[in-house]
Design a protein around this motif. Structure first.
Motif, PDB file in Angstrom:
ATOM      1  N   LYS A  79       0.833  -1.208   0.000  1.00 19.39           N
ATOM      2  CA  LYS A  79       0.000   0.000   0.000  1.00 19.39           C
ATOM      3  C   LYS A  79       0.868   1.259   0.000  1.00 19.39           C
ATOM      4  O   LYS A  79       0.571   2.233  -0.695  1.00 19.39           O
ATOM      5  N   THR A  82       2.194   2.066  -3.356  1.00 17.13           N
ATOM      6  CA  THR A  82       1.133   2.622  -4.200  1.00 17.13           C
ATOM      7  C   THR A  82       0.969   4.117  -3.943  1.00 17.13           C
ATOM      8  O   THR A  82       0.867   4.905  -4.885  1.00 17.13           O
ATOM      9  N   VAL A  83       0.966   4.514  -2.682  1.00 17.40           N
ATOM     10  CA  VAL A  83       0.837   5.942  -2.352  1.00 17.40           C
ATOM     11  C   VAL A  83       1.992   6.737  -2.942  1.00 17.40           C
ATOM     12  O   VAL A  83       1.785   7.769  -3.584  1.00 17.40           O
ATOM     13  N   SER A  89      -3.978   8.307  -1.900  1.00 18.50           N
ATOM     14  CA  SER A  89      -4.206   7.197  -0.982  1.00 18.50           C
ATOM     15  C   SER A  89      -4.419   5.906  -1.765  1.00 18.50           C
ATOM     16  O   SER A  89      -4.916   5.907  -2.896  1.00 18.50           O
ATOM     17  N   SER A  90      -4.033   4.805  -1.161  1.00 20.48           N
ATOM     18  CA  SER A  90      -4.191   3.509  -1.820  1.00 20.48           C
ATOM     19  C   SER A  90      -5.668   3.233  -2.107  1.00 20.48           C
ATOM     20  O   SER A  90      -5.998   2.621  -3.127  1.00 20.48           O
ATOM     21  N   TYR A 115       2.524  -4.007  -5.247  1.00 21.57           N
ATOM     22  CA  TYR A 115       1.606  -2.867  -5.183  1.00 21.57           C
ATOM     23  C   TYR A 115       0.198  -3.337  -4.859  1.00 21.57           C
ATOM     24  O   TYR A 115      -0.276  -4.323  -5.425  1.00 21.57           O
ATOM     25  N   ALA A 117      -3.650  -1.539  -4.400  1.00 22.95           N
ATOM     26  CA  ALA A 117      -4.533  -0.376  -4.408  1.00 22.95           C
ATOM     27  C   ALA A 117      -5.772  -0.712  -3.579  1.00 22.95           C
ATOM     28  O   ALA A 117      -6.893  -0.707  -4.070  1.00 22.95           O
ATOM     29  N   THR A 136      -0.365   4.159   7.446  1.00 22.46           N
ATOM     30  CA  THR A 136      -1.040   2.969   6.929  1.00 22.46           C
ATOM     31  C   THR A 136      -1.624   2.137   8.059  1.00 22.46           C
ATOM     32  O   THR A 136      -1.014   1.991   9.116  1.00 22.46           O
TER      33      THR A 136
END
Length: 161
Positions: A79, A82-83, A89-90, A115, A117, A136
């Motif tokens: 996560k 991804t950010v 934000s994820s 990754y 999402a 997170t």
């Protein structure tokens, strides 16, 4: 079942959260307080979550409550990536893919092992600076992971002038 209108409304809601949840500063002490607050909220509600707060790429806070496993640490890492890659934000990244009827990882050619999402990682933004970290939560349904982070971040944002 979630309709396209529901997804569009969620996208708008999360975009608004990201616009408004901007901090005046973010120090290591702020990161620690944010992590501790998330642990307090999780303990009060007996939530099995892993909590992670980073300033830049440095992990400043990490805690895992009873009921979590090392798999939650993997979700945190995915996560967070991804950010940092998408600057959002994820949860928002995943919702935007869903709104287009696409699979996030396939669309971007990203490995699922690196990754994710899925909700739970939120960019820490400082006014006039941009993204300076990520907070997170992993362990709940993705909307609940996201909501817990948003609740704690709201406590750090000063009221509008």
């Amino acid at each position: 079942m979630t309709t396209p209108d529901d997804v569009a409304a969620l996208v708008a809601e999360v975009e608004e959260q990201e616009r408004t949840l901007v901090l005046p500063r973010f120090t290591h002490d702020d990161a620690w307080r944010l992590g501790c607050r998330l642990v307090e909220l999780a303990a009060e509600r007996d939530l099995p979550v892993t909590i992670d707060v980073r300033k830049g790429t440095q992990q400043v806070f990490h805690a895992a409550r009873e009921g979590t496993t090392a798999d939650n640490d993997s979700w945190v890492e995915r996560k967070v990536r991804t950010v940092y890659r998408f600057g959002a934000s994820s949860y928002l990244v995943g919702l935007r893919a869903r709104a287009k009827g696409r699979d996030f990882n396939e669309t971007h050619g990203l490995p699922l092992q690196e990754y994710a999402a899925h909700g739970g990682a939120f960019p820490v933004r400082v006014d006039g600076v941009g993204i300076v970290g990520v907070v997170t939560v992993s362990g709940l349904a993705q909307a609940d992971d996201h909501a817990l982070v948003v609740e704690a971040l709201r406590e750090l944002v000063p009221p509008p002038a």
